[in-house]
Motif scaffolding. Sequence first.
Motif, PDB file in Angstrom:
ATOM      1  N   UNK A   1       0.940  -1.157   0.073  1.00  0.00           N
ATOM      2  CA  UNK A   1       0.150  -0.082  -0.074  1.00  0.00           C
ATOM      3  C   UNK A   1       0.823   1.111  -0.054  1.00  0.00           C
ATOM      4  N   UNK A   2       1.946   1.277   0.260  1.00  0.00           N
ATOM      5  CA  UNK A   2       2.764   2.326   0.510  1.00  0.00           C
ATOM      6  C   UNK A   2       4.106   2.271  -0.311  1.00  0.00           C
ATOM      7  N   UNK A   3       4.061   1.442  -1.171  1.00  0.00           N
ATOM      8  CA  UNK A   3       5.180   1.021  -2.106  1.00  0.00           C
ATOM      9  C   UNK A   3       5.959   1.859  -2.969  1.00  0.00           C
ATOM     10  N   UNK A   4       7.181   1.802  -3.091  1.00  0.00           N
ATOM     11  CA  UNK A   4       7.834   2.818  -3.833  1.00  0.00           C
ATOM     12  C   UNK A   4       8.422   1.867  -5.158  1.00  0.00           C
ATOM     13  N   UNK A   5       8.193   2.256  -6.359  1.00  0.00           N
ATOM     14  CA  UNK A   5       8.530   1.560  -7.439  1.00  0.00           C
ATOM     15  C   UNK A   5       9.983   0.747  -7.604  1.00  0.00           C
ATOM     16  N   UNK A   6      10.889   1.530  -7.181  1.00  0.00           N
ATOM     17  CA  UNK A   6      12.325   0.997  -7.205  1.00  0.00           C
ATOM     18  C   UNK A   6      12.894   0.180  -5.981  1.00  0.00           C
ATOM     19  N   UNK A   7      11.773   0.058  -4.746  1.00  0.00           N
ATOM     20  CA  UNK A   7      12.011  -0.622  -3.730  1.00  0.00           C
ATOM     21  C   UNK A   7      11.743  -2.152  -3.554  1.00  0.00           C
ATOM     22  N   UNK A   8      12.347  -2.955  -3.264  1.00  0.00           N
ATOM     23  CA  UNK A   8      12.064  -4.388  -2.986  1.00  0.00           C
ATOM     24  C   UNK A   8      11.758  -4.517  -1.292  1.00  0.00           C
ATOM     25  N   UNK A   9      10.518  -5.248  -1.355  1.00  0.00           N
ATOM     26  CA  UNK A   9      10.133  -5.491   0.171  1.00  0.00           C
ATOM     27  C   UNK A   9      10.055  -6.900   0.421  1.00  0.00           C
ATOM     28  N   UNK A  10      10.826  -7.190   1.661  1.00  0.00           N
ATOM     29  CA  UNK A  10      10.966  -8.714   1.896  1.00  0.00           C
ATOM     30  C   UNK A  10      10.379  -9.206   2.998  1.00  0.00           C
ATOM     31  N   UNK A  11       9.570 -10.000   3.309  1.00  0.00           N
ATOM     32  CA  UNK A  11       8.905 -10.336   4.684  1.00  0.00           C
ATOM     33  C   UNK A  11       8.979 -11.576   4.978  1.00  0.00           C
ATOM     34  N   UNK A  12      10.225 -12.229   5.449  1.00  0.00           N
ATOM     35  CA  UNK A  12      10.498 -13.590   5.855  1.00  0.00           C
ATOM     36  C   UNK A  12       9.587 -14.137   6.796  1.00  0.00           C
ATOM     37  N   UNK A  13       9.365 -15.432   6.803  1.00  0.00           N
ATOM     38  CA  UNK A  13       8.360 -16.191   7.830  1.00  0.00           C
ATOM     39  C   UNK A  13       9.434 -16.457   8.938  1.00  0.00           C
ATOM     40  N   UNK A  14       9.098 -16.317  10.211  1.00  0.00           N
ATOM     41  CA  UNK A  14      10.092 -16.881  11.364  1.00  0.00           C
ATOM     42  C   UNK A  14       9.892 -18.375  11.589  1.00  0.00           C
ATOM     43  N   UNK A  15      10.861 -18.873  12.036  1.00  0.00           N
ATOM     44  CA  UNK A  15      11.037 -20.522  12.319  1.00  0.00           C
ATOM     45  C   UNK A  15       9.738 -20.755  13.301  1.00  0.00           C
ATOM     46  N   UNK A  16       9.342 -22.115  13.235  1.00  0.00           N
ATOM     47  CA  UNK A  16       8.615 -22.620  14.346  1.00  0.00           C
ATOM     48  C   UNK A  16       9.397 -23.107  15.564  1.00  0.00           C
ATOM     49  N   UNK A  17       9.336 -22.628  16.766  1.00  0.00           N
ATOM     50  CA  UNK A  17      10.071 -23.185  17.745  1.00  0.00           C
ATOM     51  C   UNK A  17       9.200 -23.016  18.989  1.00  0.00           C
ATOM     52  N   UNK A  18       9.508 -23.767  20.161  1.00  0.00           N
ATOM     53  CA  UNK A  18       8.559 -23.519  21.172  1.00  0.00           C
ATOM     54  C   UNK A  18       8.823 -22.507  22.077  1.00  0.00           C
ATOM     55  N   UNK A  19       7.713 -21.677  22.346  1.00  0.00           N
ATOM     56  CA  UNK A  19       7.717 -20.454  23.044  1.00  0.00           C
ATOM     57  C   UNK A  19       7.437 -20.521  24.413  1.00  0.00           C
TER      58      UNK A  19
END
Length: 235
Positions: free
Chosen positions: A49-67
Amino acid sequence: MCGNNMSVPLLAEAVTVSGTQKETAAVRGRGGEGREANMVHGWADAMTSIRLPYVKYICPHAPRIPVTLNMKMTMPSWFDLMGLSPDSPEDEAGIKKAAENIKAIIDHEAKNGIPANRVILGGFSQGGALSLYTALTCQQQLAGVVALSCWLPLHKTFPQAASGSANKDIPILQCHGDMDPMIPVQFGAMTAEKLKTIVTPQKLTFRTYPGLMHSSCPQEMSAVKEFIEKQLPRI
């Protein structure tokens, strides 16, 4: 940053919002603990929604661990959580391991044409916390940090922990809802004061949003976009 190189495990399942023009900068965003899968996609949607055309946005998933905070149930989390107060015990080994994984992604991007000084780290809740810790212990100069509704992990080890960092002058945008029931705004304010002892105080912006709980809002995302535009200008 791209999400298809298996040599960097966190990138393998990342949600990536590619630029519509030549990518000359990257924003690496992460969600918060617990609802990580939804938060990753929600953060990716927000970035769209706020993207800039020359920017790449990366959203990695966290690993699954006991919390610990979740009765030792396995769930997506960047590191173990024993509590959400300034005096809670912390998963030092897990925090440092997660930060090293983020630094590996920064190195990967540099090899693929986006240097560290064109990368902003950002996230919400636990993701924002990890962004702060990674940037303040990173030996490569980054473009900035976006820290939403979060805290500084291992805060008692700073400023010493930042002795080898190249980011003592890094711009930081820290935002927090003043009705946050999970991470109280007072914790955010304490974090801001601590950050001023680590980085140039004038480079830190701390904004609070009236009535906002442990969430984001359009005004906050507008501030994030403004920050990204300022720190990652078009080349």
